[in-house]
Write an enzyme that holds these catalytic residues in place. Sequence first.
Site, PDB file in Angstrom:
ATOM      1  CD  GLU A 135     -55.049 -29.638  78.161  1.00 48.82           C
ATOM      2  OE1 GLU A 135     -55.418 -30.279  79.057  1.00 48.82           O
ATOM      3  OE2 GLU A 135     -54.431 -28.455  78.375  1.00 48.82           O
ATOM      4  CB  VAL A 136     -53.382 -24.573  72.916  1.00 45.45           C
ATOM      5  CG1 VAL A 136     -52.243 -23.955  73.708  1.00 45.45           C
ATOM      6  CG2 VAL A 136     -53.834 -23.928  71.658  1.00 45.45           C
TER       7      VAL A 136
END
Length: 260
Positions: A135-136
């Site tokens: 997700e980052v």
Amino acid sequence: MSQVVKTVRAGAVLTLVISREERRNALNADVAAGICAGLDGAEADRSVRAVVLTGAGDKAFCAGGDLQPNAQGTPFTIDAADPRHYVAGLIRRMEACRLPLIARVNGHALAGGFGLASCCDLVVAREDALLGVTEVRVGLFPMMILPPLLRTVPARVLMEMCLTGEPITARAALADRIVNYAVPAAELDGKTDWLVNRIINKSPTGIRLGKQALAKVREMSTDAALEYAQFMLANMARTRDAHEGFAAFVEKRAPQWTAE
């Protein structure tokens, strides 16, 4: 049953297959509803002793939320004011499952897909499958799946995954017991069957009540857990399966479980 989650029954085992191969089996509300419905059906059928969760094809177990523009299930459409998000409901349902839940990780399990695998009781994975939270890379963090990740991934391994967004192979994850088994692709079905068969010949009642106790004890203080454990053990000892198990032990024969 949702068409995006198909069911395959083989004896006492029900397999749920996420069938969005063209989207790498990405998670959306329909997939979540299909898994929940599958678990409901499995628990309603007393002859089902275990559930296997897997993905269609050989590329992905589940690639997490769909990041295609305007796709259903993309994390960019979450309503912060609505606490009833389908991922939260799915995680609650999986963790409340009274049957053994085994992930057959046939391909990459990333982001929400890694969360699904972490919600399962046991994991058998292709050794080359990638596991992680990416997700980052798109400016997010694996918020919704943090509860199961915190219970299955060592703290520093999880922190590195979250901060770098870099996945690891199931082979590497085996060293930290993030998965139970990591095998070559050709051995995935055989190893999954081997593990499931070691479970389904045990007491269904003992497993059902034991899973319930594990979930409760995990959230308790030591004193509260010991008091609850004594209560649960006394009740389990009164079940038909416990009486049958003890009788079979004394008589040196295989037990005939009734799930009662």
